[in-house]
Design an enzyme around this catalytic site. Structure first.
Site, mmCIF file in Angstrom:
data_model
loop_
_atom_site.group_PDB
_atom_site.id
_atom_site.type_symbol
_atom_site.label_atom_id
_atom_site.label_comp_id
_atom_site.label_asym_id
_atom_site.label_seq_id
_atom_site.Cartn_x
_atom_site.Cartn_y
_atom_site.Cartn_z
ATOM 1 N N GLY A 273 0.757 -1.005 0.103
ATOM 2 C CA GLY A 273 0.080 0.256 -0.196
ATOM 3 C C GLY A 273 0.909 1.286 -0.083
ATOM 4 O O GLY A 273 1.470 1.765 -1.228
ATOM 5 N N GLU A 316 -3.423 3.931 3.794
ATOM 6 C CA GLU A 316 -3.689 5.360 3.813
ATOM 7 C C GLU A 316 -5.224 5.695 2.831
ATOM 8 O O GLU A 316 -4.986 6.081 2.053
ATOM 9 C CB GLU A 316 -2.320 6.175 3.651
ATOM 10 C CG GLU A 316 -1.606 5.410 4.262
ATOM 11 C CD GLU A 316 0.336 6.283 4.085
ATOM 12 O OE1 GLU A 316 -0.277 7.379 3.208
ATOM 13 O OE2 GLU A 316 0.885 5.590 3.936
#
Length: 542
Positions: A273, A316
């Site tokens: 990510g 996020e």
């Protein structure tokens, strides 16, 4: 919070050679003696880090060693690692840890300490009763000369001629975790070998390899060339052995495999990510089991299954906005990590880097992090990037404050606020790691030295405006003040905030006082070539 530093734009700088002052100059003499050398690793005026290397110049294994020395007035040892140290006044005695094992003929072992005041060479040094520089009689080793010596950790005769140090179990069980950015092998010219030569590998407990992608709600390769295809020359390889055209695995993965062989206690976790590649988590949350299956298949690929000891989820942000917005709901994060735990089992490491927004109704409140905690080995709130030059006109503020201060621009945007909020939700203290940035954030057009000044835009940076490595800032814009437990500096019209060895020491005291599980940082290439900041973390954790 912004995390644009995790883009490939935030590339890297060249590594410079480590220069240490070794006192006394000692070599393992042909006469056969055990010697000890003291090397200044770093000196920040009010304190310093020293590396002590014990070398067995005899023809038999040595089961134990004992170093005695005096430190000049004004210098004391504050913390130490990898040896047991006692003192009486300015006289110190260091003995081998029980876990270190025998010292083989020709082998070396290193331990270290942080001291107060500037570095000063030790006096009256002896090892096993003889001069640390050799030449005097050394008591006979306790091991029988016919006992087989402990094998050198060097892999082969073509490897680096200096045996790497033994990596001990982490002090006090606290974790010291650092990110390695896969794209650092390009412009920054930072490679896995640098983790070894900087001395960082001997201090780390875990490396987070960043980043794998989440495209289509599946775990996928981030950069195939950097990950497993780039061919390394002997000069750039961890062990001094060049890659061949027909070997099944090259790139960072193979270099990490070699690093783990040199440091058997070091673990590597593949992080997925980040700021740029979190979009796929939204789709992953729709079918967590399929996501977990894809991650398992990728990480357990036979070509590199032995490289990775865990998976890290750097989303996020769940049920909130980062580079893009997610509306999967408060349970999405818990569902994803629960599926990963079910797939990987209880012995595989599963960790998460999460928001550090401690404001009321902020990103920590948007997801059920407490519900996810039982499935995770530890959680890393990213307690940095609170403030930066994306607010081009300011006000200037430190990007990684430990505590609040008068005039802070946003309530809840400091490290302790995030830690206390997470603890209040029921997350155990020892599952939380404090985050550090090995970089600074800055503005230009600033006239006020203290925080809170106005600006005209981001300060110039080597690779990206508004951001610069610690290893650059320590020389170009040395810290002039502290606020909220971190440092800041004004140089001309530029204003920067960043952590120093001194402020890191304060943050590690906080880690211990709060009972946290350790510390982590972004990222390795921002440190000096001799690992100044990681040395401060290691020394501070004790």
């Amino acid at each position: 919070m912004k995390r644009s530093l995790r883009r490939a734009l935030w590339a890297t700088g060249a590594v410079v050679a480590l220069a240490v002052a070794a006192v006394p100059m000692a070599t393992a003499s042909a006469a056969g003696s055990v010697t000890a050398t003291f090397a200044k690793v770093q000196d920040w005026g009010t304190g310093h880090e020293t590396k002590v290397t014990v070398t067995n110049g005899t023809s038999a294994s040595v089961d134990t060693w004992r170093i005695e020395f005096d430190l000049p007035a004004g210098t004391t040892i504050s913390t130490f690692w990898d040896a047991d140290v006692t003192s009486s006044g300015n006289h110190y005695v260091a003995v081998k840890k029980s876990w270190a094992g025998p010292l083989a003929p020709g082998a070396s072992f290193s331990w270290g300490y942080n001291g107060t005041g500037s570095y000063k060479a030790p006096l009256n040094c002896t090892v096993n009763g003889a001069s640390c520089s050799g030449g005097g009689p050394t008591p006979s080793p306790t091991a029988s000369p016919t006992k087989s010596p402990t094998p050198s950790p060097t892999a082969s005769p073509t490897s680096s001629p200096t045996p790497p140090p033994t990596t001990p179990p982490p002090s006090g069980g606290r974790k010291l975790v650092g990110y390695f950015a896969e794209w650092g092998v390009y412009a920054r010219n930072y490679h896995v070998k640098n983790v070894h030569t900087s001395g960082s590998a001997a201090k780390l407990t875990h490396i987070l390899y960043a980043f794998g992608n989440t495209s289509g709600g599946r775990c996928s390769i981030g950069d195939s060339y950097a990950d497993y295809d780039k061919a390394y020359t002997a000069a750039d390889s961890v062990d001094g052995v060049a890659d061949t055209w027909d070997q099944p695995l090259r790139g960072n993965f193979n270099q990490l495999r070699k690093l783990k062989r040199m440091y058997p206690n070091l673990k590597v976790i593949w992080s997925f990510g980040g700021w740029t590649w979190s979009a796929g988590f939204t789709q992953a949350a729709q079918n967590p089991a399929a996501f977990a299956d894809s991650c398992y298949a990728l990480i357990k690929d036979p070509r590199w299954a032995d490289v990775f000891d865990g998976i890290d989820i750097d989303w996020e942000y769940p049920n909130a906005c980062g580079l893009q917005c997610d509306s999967s709901g408060p349970n999405a994060f818990k569902n994803v990590v629960s599926a990963l735990r079910s797939k990987f089992g209880s012995s595989f490491l599963i960790t998460a880097a999460i928001t550090a927004d401690g404001s009321n109704g902020g990103k920590i409140d948007a997801a059920d992090y407490a519900g996810a905690a039982p499935y995770l080995n530890w959680i890393m709130p990213m307690t940095y990037d609170y403030f930066g030059a994306w607010a081009a006109q300011g006000p200037t503020a430190p990007h990684s404050p430990l505590t609040s201060y008068t005039g802070i621009p946003q309530q809840g945007f400091w490290s302790d606020a995030a830690i206390q909020k997470l603890k209040s939700k029921g997350i155990p203290s020892d599952k939380l790691l404090l985050g550090l940035g090995f970089y600074g954030r800055g503005w230009t057009g600033v006239t006020q030295s203290a925080p809170g000044g106005t600006a005209t835009g981001p300060a110039p940076g080597t690779y990206e405006q508004g951001i610069e490595d610690y290893k650059v800032l320590k020389n170009t814009c040395p810290a002039t003040g502290t606020v909220g437990g971190t440092a800041y500096a004004k140089c001309g019209s530029n204003w920067w905030s960043y952590d120093t060895p001194s402020t890191i020491g304060g943050k590690m005291t906080y880690v211990k006082n709060q009972g946290l599980g350790g510390a982590f940082f972004w990222e390795l290439s921002g440190d000096t070539s001799n690992g100044e900041l990681i040395g401060a973390i290691k020394g501070g954790l004790g």
